[in-house]
Design a protein around this motif. Structure first.
Motif, mmCIF file in Angstrom:
data_model
loop_
_atom_site.group_PDB
_atom_site.id
_atom_site.type_symbol
_atom_site.label_atom_id
_atom_site.label_comp_id
_atom_site.label_asym_id
_atom_site.label_seq_id
_atom_site.Cartn_x
_atom_site.Cartn_y
_atom_site.Cartn_z
ATOM 1 N N GLU A 241 0.848 -1.180 0.000
ATOM 2 C CA GLU A 241 0.000 0.000 0.000
ATOM 3 C C GLU A 241 0.888 1.237 0.000
ATOM 4 N N GLY A 242 0.729 2.082 -0.966
ATOM 5 C CA GLY A 242 1.456 3.347 -0.986
ATOM 6 C C GLY A 242 2.951 3.166 -1.071
ATOM 7 N N GLU A 243 3.662 4.204 -0.750
ATOM 8 C CA GLU A 243 5.111 4.181 -0.892
ATOM 9 C C GLU A 243 5.751 4.234 0.493
ATOM 10 N N THR A 244 6.655 3.304 0.762
ATOM 11 C CA THR A 244 7.410 3.339 2.014
ATOM 12 C C THR A 244 8.834 3.767 1.680
ATOM 13 N N TYR A 261 9.128 -3.056 -6.438
ATOM 14 C CA TYR A 261 7.683 -3.208 -6.582
ATOM 15 C C TYR A 261 7.359 -4.689 -6.491
ATOM 16 N N LYS A 262 6.115 -5.003 -6.133
ATOM 17 C CA LYS A 262 5.686 -6.406 -6.217
ATOM 18 C C LYS A 262 5.091 -6.672 -7.590
ATOM 19 N N ILE A 263 5.482 -7.791 -8.184
ATOM 20 C CA ILE A 263 4.937 -8.193 -9.484
ATOM 21 C C ILE A 263 4.519 -9.667 -9.393
ATOM 22 N N PRO A 264 3.828 -10.200 -10.386
ATOM 23 C CA PRO A 264 3.415 -11.615 -10.321
ATOM 24 C C PRO A 264 4.617 -12.571 -10.240
ATOM 25 N N ASP A 336 11.456 7.684 -12.128
ATOM 26 C CA ASP A 336 9.993 7.654 -12.201
ATOM 27 C C ASP A 336 9.495 8.085 -13.581
ATOM 28 N N ARG A 337 10.193 9.049 -14.164
ATOM 29 C CA ARG A 337 9.802 9.481 -15.513
ATOM 30 C C ARG A 337 9.946 8.314 -16.499
ATOM 31 N N ILE A 338 11.097 7.604 -16.420
ATOM 32 C CA ILE A 338 11.342 6.505 -17.365
ATOM 33 C C ILE A 338 10.381 5.333 -17.110
ATOM 34 N N PHE A 339 10.165 4.985 -15.844
ATOM 35 C CA PHE A 339 9.179 3.936 -15.525
ATOM 36 C C PHE A 339 7.787 4.378 -15.988
ATOM 37 N N GLY A 340 7.490 5.674 -15.797
ATOM 38 C CA GLY A 340 6.178 6.212 -16.198
ATOM 39 C C GLY A 340 5.965 6.085 -17.699
ATOM 40 N N LYS A 411 -0.380 -2.012 -14.803
ATOM 41 C CA LYS A 411 -1.082 -2.607 -13.673
ATOM 42 C C LYS A 411 -0.215 -2.654 -12.420
ATOM 43 N N TYR A 412 1.084 -2.986 -12.587
ATOM 44 C CA TYR A 412 1.887 -3.282 -11.390
ATOM 45 C C TYR A 412 2.863 -2.174 -10.996
ATOM 46 N N LEU A 413 3.091 -1.227 -11.884
ATOM 47 C CA LEU A 413 4.028 -0.151 -11.532
ATOM 48 C C LEU A 413 3.311 1.167 -11.284
ATOM 49 N N LYS A 414 2.377 1.490 -12.190
ATOM 50 C CA LYS A 414 1.697 2.785 -12.098
ATOM 51 C C LYS A 414 0.753 2.779 -10.904
ATOM 52 N N ASN A 415 0.847 3.772 -10.086
ATOM 53 C CA ASN A 415 -0.026 3.907 -8.909
ATOM 54 C C ASN A 415 0.015 2.708 -7.972
#
Lengths: 427, 464
Positions: A241-244, A261-264, A336-340, A411-415
């Motif tokens: 949940e959110g950013e730590t 990040y968590k991914i499948p 964040d820009r590149i991931f975005g 799905k897994y990175l954005k927001n």
């Protein structure tokens, strides 16, 4: 005979002994040598929260003697016979290997089977190996710049399950381990029906199978059926949940950012997409992160990201080591820009093709050695009952599309929640 | 699907190891070796197990040894090869080779400079075009050099965090004395800042020429293809470079033992180097020394690892090395131990060195190491690139062509007396340098028993 699988690359046969031991055999006459790989389905995620590090401590103790092998003799005899051995422990598995000259295959199976047969570790060995493991932790984690990252990330990523600590464990738990604890661990997990044995190298399948049967066939199956964490349903995990964000002061010269990040989980469709995406972002000097942040903007000296697949979870890790006089905020903003952009669908067809070419090359070089083949076959057999993944994974990578990458990233990175450790020099 | 197999009811004697089958002969693979009129030494190690080719360019005796007082010159020169040519920008080089899934790496060590290509067979022509371009047409542009220098300075700064690196640096400085091996091959802050593109161009001109070039073609490629590619793609280098007359003085110890402590306040382990000068790679006793050192500290089953790790639990691991270069070499015992046992560990190590030079090894020790070396030899020949590394070493260090075909028999001919002779000749506990990177406050006082203790900060300044 078991089924013969013929592919353009690695050929092997599969077998199962009456006690449940799964066996994979892949002959290869390149050199007169064979790799014996024994992979147990137990890792640090099988540990209790007050016994952190036992799976790895146990890996050390497996070299300290068994029913017919005196303390110290596992190593002594294996060197005498011209063998190389080692082992490693992850969250999900404990993997042992022995590289034997082709004419010592029987010796190798004798040696390896004895420690599946009966546990025989002394108080003395336990005491010494606790010391060795504690020094290993100091050397690999405590006394190394940025060395504490995985120790600090795990509990922030996994708050309610046993992925919440690193495999190396906790010194105070290790110090209090008793022989009874260790024996219990052994009886539960070091049983034939909880393992895969793969042999790769210079042998005839029929003969090798007879030897496997001779040395492993009469080891009793586990007294209880192996319990604990056999499937994802028994393993509860919650999304982040959110950013730590945590700040760590370390003995370092240059600040660093380490996040996840968590991914499948490994072998899911999305996992293949993330494996490709992280390569697109950071493999080679033409990759987005390297080209923009190391080369063009010169904000970082080192940067990378990669997908880590586990049995019940996956992680997308990223890190950056900053150039002098650059701020954490500046670099995080760029990452964040590149991931975005990736989550927004900016990856191009040319980038995808480039990484598919890279994966093809990597695969060709990976299946060159007996040891690497045996390790992969054991892994795919143990977790997916599908050793042919050594050959078919390439198809799964080639079928990943730009949309797959776009949607997975969205799905897994954005927001999504994430954990970030900012490492700063001690003031 | 997989089938079930019935357990056999035969009585199995598990109390002793089963007998080995007949040993299989291990042959060092054949390879092609020729020197062209332009001086290029072409090697072909053919192996079509995987559909890939590596091409390795090795410029002999053209490494950091010739940095002069511009430490870091050889390695910066090599690194800049892929950062722009007369035909391609740095970005184009990266993009083109990455796109075909290949890789091109350039670098240097003490004894040579290297450029290597790895690529799938089907992309060989793309790969070799770029390789040929970076080897023959580098431009060493100022803006690219500025970038590479900033990167290098940052890595020099970071290396001060690494206890092992700090130990190596001090150890080399003390042990090699006036030999160039005593200098930091990556450079210092001052030498890197002052490096110019002219320095690099000059080094390139003097050291990259066809007369000292080895090209090894490795993998899925024929001799004919290799010779054709060499002629087509690597004919533009000058035949000659610098004419060298080497003269250097070997370090002479003053016969006292000194302890150099690099202070890392708060460190939880001490990183140790205990050693002295060793031997160059082509020393005729090299194999005897290797076997002797393996017993002493060269593998997991060695005396030093057994003593420090398996018997005492002081460390995760301890090893000794004879680290050979072209003109000299060093010998050191390396380990990381917990602070409280720093002095005890040094005492144990010195004890093992003294035992090694005063008594014969046991029959079992010698036989074990012979079997081990014979047993693992095939593993060193498992991939075409592993074979190529060995063939290149023969050339780089001027070893006899039959070195590897006689390697196993040379090992098996060694006697306990040979091992003792090698130990006596090449291990000198009375003339030892001890380096400790760790928490000086916690470990310094107990080190005075070994000799004068000198304390330094990670920048190399002595602390009084």
């Amino acid at each position: 005979m078991g089924k013969e699988i013929i592919t353009n690359t690695v050929k092997f046969t599969e077998h199962i002994l009456q006690n449940g031991l799964k066996v994979v055999l892949t002959p290869d006459r390149t050199i007169p040598s064979a790799a014996i790989n024994l992979c147990y389905h137990v890792g640090s995620k099988n540990e209790d929260a007050d016994k952190r590090g036992y799976a790895h401590l146990f890996e050390h103790l497996m070299f300290e003697g068994s029913k017919n092998i005196a303390p110290g003799d596992y190593d002594r005899l294996s060197l005498q016979k011209g063998c190389e051995n080692n082992a490693y422990t992850t969250e999900d598995k404990t993997n042992y290997y022995l590289l034997v000259p082709a004419n010592e295959l029987e010796f190798g199976l004798w040696l390896e089977s004895d420690r599946m047969l009966e546990f025989s570790v002394t108080e003395d060995s336990l005491k010494i190996q606790k010391g060795v493991v504690i020094e290993e932790k100091k050397q690999v984690f405590d006394n190394r710049p940025y060395g504490s990252v995985s120790l600090k990330l795990a509990p922030l990523l996994y708050r309610n399950n046993s992925y919440g600590w690193d495999t190396i464990g906790d010194v105070k738990d290790i110090k209090k381990a008793t022989l009874d604890d260790i024996r219990e661990f052994y009886e539960k997990y070091y049983v034939p029906d909880n393992a895969v044995l793969t042999i790769a190298g210079d042998f005839e399948t029929e003969k090798a199978l007879r030897l496997v049967e001779k040395y492993f066939g009469n080891i009793p199956a586990g007294r209880y059926s192996v319990s604990g964490l056999r499937n994802a349903a028994e393993f509860s995990d919650t999304p982040l949940e959110g950013e730590t964000v945590k700040t760590i002061h370390d003995d370092i010269q240059l600040p660093g950012i380490f996040g996840a990040y968590k991914i499948p989980k490994e072998n899911s469709g999305e996992y293949f997409a993330f494996d490709i995406l992280t390569d697109i972002l950071s493999t080679g000097e033409s990759s987005r992160l390297y080209n923009e942040l190391v080369y063009k903007k010169q904000l970082v000296s080192d940067i990378g990201c990669w997908a880590e697949g586990r049995e019940f979870s996956g992680l997308l890790h990223f890190y950056a080591i900053l150039m002098p006089d650059v701020t954490i905020d500046e670099v995080q903003h760029e990452i964040d820009r590149i991931f975005g952009e990736a989550s927004g669908g900016a990856i191009t067809a040319r980038e995808l093709e480039k990484i598919k070419n890279r994966i093809e090359t990597r695969h060709a070089y990976r299946v060159q050695t007996n040891l690497a083949k045996a390790d992969m076959l054991s892994h795919y057999k143990l977790f997916y009952d599908e050793p042919e993944m050594i050959n078919t994974n390439m198809k799964k990578y080639s079928s990943v599309t730009l949309d797959d990458i776009h949607f997975a990233a969205e799905k897994y990175l954005k927001n999504s929640g994430r954990v970030i450790l900012n490492y700063l020099p001690k003031p | 699907m997989a089938q079930n197999i019935n357990a056999q009811d035969e009585i199995l004697d598990r109390t002793r190891p089963p007998k080995p089958g007949p040993p299989k002969d291990v042959q060092f693979p054949d390879y092609f070796d020729t020197t062209l009129p332009n001086g290029i030494n072409v090697l072909v190690i053919e192996n079509n197990k995987i559909p890939a080719v590596s091409v390795r360019l090795v410029f002999k005796d053209a490494g950091s040894f010739y940095d002069g007082d511009k430490y870091g010159l050889a390695s910066l020169t090599a690194e800049m090869l892929t950062k722009g040519t007369t035909k391609r920008s740095a970005t184009e080089i990266a993009e083109e080779i990455d796109f075909v899934g290949g890789s091109i790496n350039a670098g240097s060590d003490w004894d040579g400079s290297y450029i290597s290509l790895s690529v799938l067979k089907k992309h060989l022509s793309t790969g070799i075009d770029i390789l040929s371009d970076v080897a023959q047409n580098p431009v060493f542009a100022d803006d690219e050099l500025a970038r590479v220098k900033e990167q290098r300075l940052s890595s020099i700064l970071q290396s001060k965090d690494d206890a092992g690196h700090l130990s190596d640096k001090k150890f080399n400085k003390v042990v090699y004395g006036e030999l160039p091996y005593s200098n930091p091959a990556e450079g210092t802050e001052a030498t890197v800042k002052n490096m110019t593109s002219k320095d690099l161009r000059d080094f390139y001109k003097m050291n990259y020429y066809s007369g000292n070039l080895i090209i090894a073609f490795v993998g899925d490629i024929t001799i004919e293809e290799a010779l054709k590619l060499t002629e087509e793609k690597f004919s533009n280098l000058p035949h000659d470079g610098i004419n060298r007359v080497n003269s250097f003085r070997f370090n002479e110890s003053d016969g006292t033992t000194k302890v150099y402590v690099i202070n890392k306040a708060g460190a939880v382990q001490s990183n140790l180097r205990v050693g002295h000068l060793g031997i160059p790679r082509n020393n005729p006793d090299y194999i005897a020394v290797t076997i002797m050192n393996t017993i002493l500290g060269g593998y997991f089953g060695s005396r030093i690892n057994y003593n420090l790790r398996e018997k005492h639990g002081f460390t995760y691991g301890a090893r000794s090395y004879f680290n050979p270069h072209l003109y000299s070499g060093d010998f050191s015992v390396d380990t990381d131990v917990r602070n409280e046992v720093t002095d005890t560990s040094i005492t144990l190590i010195l004890g093992e060195l003294n035992r090694m030079i005063s008594e014969e090894v046991t029959d079992e020790e010698l036989e074990t190491v012979k079997n081990y070396m014979t047993g693992v030899f095939p593993l060193q020949l498992e991939t075409a690139n592993a074979v190529a590394s060995r063939v290149i070493n023969l050339k780089l260090y001027n070893l006899p062509k039959d070195y590897y075909s006689k390697y196993i028999s040379a090992i098996n001919a060694l006697t306990k007396q040979d091992i003792l002779d090698a130990a006596k000749k090449y291990i000198h506990p009375e003339n030892i340098t001890i380096v400790v990177s760790g928490d000086a406050g916690a470990v310094k006082d107990k080190l005075a028993k070994f000799g004068e203790v000198l304390v330094f900060d990670p920048d190399g300044n002595q602390i009084k």
